[in-house]
Design a protein around this motif. Structure first.
Motif, PDB file in Angstrom:
ATOM      1  N   UNK A   1       0.937  -1.207   0.089  1.00  0.00           N
ATOM      2  CA  UNK A   1       0.116   0.076  -0.095  1.00  0.00           C
ATOM      3  C   UNK A   1       0.910   1.361   0.151  1.00  0.00           C
ATOM      4  N   UNK A   2       0.917   1.689  -1.086  1.00  0.00           N
ATOM      5  CA  UNK A   2       1.944   2.842  -1.432  1.00  0.00           C
ATOM      6  C   UNK A   2       0.887   4.180  -1.513  1.00  0.00           C
ATOM      7  N   UNK A   3       1.592   5.419  -1.691  1.00  0.00           N
ATOM      8  CA  UNK A   3       0.732   6.845  -2.111  1.00  0.00           C
ATOM      9  C   UNK A   3       0.231   6.745  -3.423  1.00  0.00           C
ATOM     10  N   UNK A   4      -0.493   7.370  -3.784  1.00  0.00           N
ATOM     11  CA  UNK A   4      -1.114   7.678  -5.250  1.00  0.00           C
ATOM     12  C   UNK A   4       0.067   8.534  -5.773  1.00  0.00           C
ATOM     13  N   UNK A   5       0.614   8.127  -6.614  1.00  0.00           N
ATOM     14  CA  UNK A   5       1.780   9.004  -7.544  1.00  0.00           C
ATOM     15  C   UNK A   5       1.116  10.175  -8.101  1.00  0.00           C
ATOM     16  N   UNK A   6       0.059   9.961  -8.361  1.00  0.00           N
ATOM     17  CA  UNK A   6      -0.640  11.248  -9.251  1.00  0.00           C
ATOM     18  C   UNK A   6      -0.842  12.508  -8.337  1.00  0.00           C
ATOM     19  N   UNK A   7      -0.717  12.477  -6.858  1.00  0.00           N
ATOM     20  CA  UNK A   7      -1.065  13.200  -5.703  1.00  0.00           C
ATOM     21  C   UNK A   7       0.275  13.824  -5.180  1.00  0.00           C
ATOM     22  N   UNK A   8       1.537  13.778  -5.960  1.00  0.00           N
ATOM     23  CA  UNK A   8       2.626  14.221  -5.220  1.00  0.00           C
ATOM     24  C   UNK A   8       2.701  15.647  -5.268  1.00  0.00           C
ATOM     25  N   UNK A   9       1.988  16.217  -6.118  1.00  0.00           N
ATOM     26  CA  UNK A   9       1.968  17.796  -6.117  1.00  0.00           C
ATOM     27  C   UNK A   9       1.005  18.536  -5.088  1.00  0.00           C
ATOM     28  N   UNK A  10       0.429  17.718  -4.149  1.00  0.00           N
ATOM     29  CA  UNK A  10      -0.292  18.191  -3.300  1.00  0.00           C
ATOM     30  C   UNK A  10      -0.111  17.265  -1.706  1.00  0.00           C
ATOM     31  N   UNK A  11       0.680  17.890  -1.125  1.00  0.00           N
ATOM     32  CA  UNK A  11       0.827  17.127   0.120  1.00  0.00           C
ATOM     33  C   UNK A  11      -0.368  16.695   1.074  1.00  0.00           C
ATOM     34  N   UNK A  12      -1.352  17.745   0.993  1.00  0.00           N
ATOM     35  CA  UNK A  12      -2.462  17.593   2.209  1.00  0.00           C
ATOM     36  C   UNK A  12      -3.163  16.440   1.446  1.00  0.00           C
ATOM     37  N   UNK A  13      -3.533  16.556   0.055  1.00  0.00           N
ATOM     38  CA  UNK A  13      -4.483  15.805  -0.608  1.00  0.00           C
ATOM     39  C   UNK A  13      -3.659  14.389  -0.573  1.00  0.00           C
ATOM     40  N   UNK A  14      -2.543  14.316  -0.635  1.00  0.00           N
ATOM     41  CA  UNK A  14      -1.820  12.778  -0.694  1.00  0.00           C
ATOM     42  C   UNK A  14      -1.791  12.351   0.528  1.00  0.00           C
ATOM     43  N   UNK A  15      -1.885  13.249   1.733  1.00  0.00           N
ATOM     44  CA  UNK A  15      -1.859  12.717   3.077  1.00  0.00           C
ATOM     45  C   UNK A  15      -3.442  12.023   3.421  1.00  0.00           C
TER      46      UNK A  15
END
Length: 317
Positions: free
Chosen positions: A155-169
């Protein structure tokens, strides 16, 4: 000295740390999946499950004495729950990945990858192909090299969200909620094992010493990190309460460059370094695996000899 002294296992060199950490992880796996470390008991349980793969399926018919119905059903439910158990482990990146590569891959015969759920204690918000990506490093140095036909769930982060730390978290927290609180209302997720390194500046996961607001966070499971003082600036990280709630918290630290910070962690807990907070918050469940170089500046410390529980002690081989 820290008011709550964790278990500290020291080894003469890097490879000794890697082998002991591998045994520690495999022991945690077996305790989680089988509630025992006895290899004969584990083998018997495995054989029993192979013989009765449909044990306690929803369509099974159970014949029981009326007086013992509730206890019999409860026992069967407990067996079913154990048979479905998953080993939930969270890892960070950096030198820890190299230690896991060195220790785990030669021990695949003792690892049940298909029962592992692997999460990340933190992540740098960079493309997975970047050498700074924790998932990318783990994929290249561990996951892609697994020889077993069965693989872990990762289970890793969504790579498409790396430009938005809050949304990624927020998105990664939703993953945790879905996997740890789907059926039950839980305040915090509980990992069976959480593995962390410790950087020379004292940060663990992506919790930095001078980011006081994040170190005091009580509610969030996963937090965004901006303007990190070293490495990629944007990150996400598990919070202190999540780390401290794990069944086992293990720090893996090696190298002479870590010696000064290890001394502060162990001797000056009032400094409030993240790992000192975890030493206190997860008291009784914290272990440190270090090489002798990392303890170079410590003089008044009790080191324990590591006892191998699930693989052969290399010193006796």
């Amino acid at each position: 000295m820290t008011t709550t002294v964790p278990l500290i296992y020291s080894f003469p060199e890097f490879f000794g740390v890697a082998e002991a950490v591998a045994d520690h992880i495999i022991s945690a796996q077996n305790q989680t999946l089988y509630n025992t470390l006895d290899p004969q008991q584990i083998e018997l349980i495995k054989q029993d499950r192979l013989k009765r793969p449909n044990l306690l399926s929803s369509s099974s018919t159970v014949s029981i004495n009326r007086d013992n119905s509730h206890s019999a059903i409860n026992i069967k439910k407990e067996k079913k729950k154990k048979a479905d158990a998953r080993f939930k482990i969270a890892i960070s990146g950096g030198s820890l990945i190299k230690i896991l590569h060195q220790g785990l891959l030669p021990r695949e015969d003792a690892i049940e990858w298909d029962k592992w759920d692997i999460y990340f204690a933190d992540e740098r918000l960079v493309p997975f192909e970047s050498p700074d990506s924790n998932y990318g490093q783990a994929k290249r140095e561990i996951f892609d090299l697994i020889q077993s036909e069965t693989k872990p769930r990762i289970f890793h982060i969504d790579e498409s969200l790396i430009d938005d730390p809050q949304e990624c978290a927020d998105d990664y927290e939703k993953v945790l909620i879905n996997n740890f609180a789907r059926k039950d209302s839980v305040k915090l997720p509980m990992f069976d094992l959480l593995l962390l390194g410790c950087a020379p500046d004292g940060h663990i996961a992506s919790l930095f010493p001078n980011h006081g607001e994040q170190l005091r966070e009580k509610l969030a499971w996963c937090m965004p990190v901006s303007k990190a003082p070293s490495g990629p600036e944007n990150r996400i990280t598990l919070s202190i309460p999540v780390i401290c709630h794990a069944a086992r918290v293990t720090f893996v630290v090696e190298g002479l460059t870590k010696a000064p910070i290890i001394r502060i962690i162990m001797e000056r807990p009032e400094k409030g370094l993240p790992s000192s907070i975890v030493n206190e918050g997860a008291a009784g469940r914290v272990s440190w695996f270090v090489d002798d170089d990392a303890l170079n500046d410590l003089y008044d410390i009790t080191k324990k000899k590591y006892k191998y529980l699930s693989i052969a002690d290399p010193c006796n081989s």
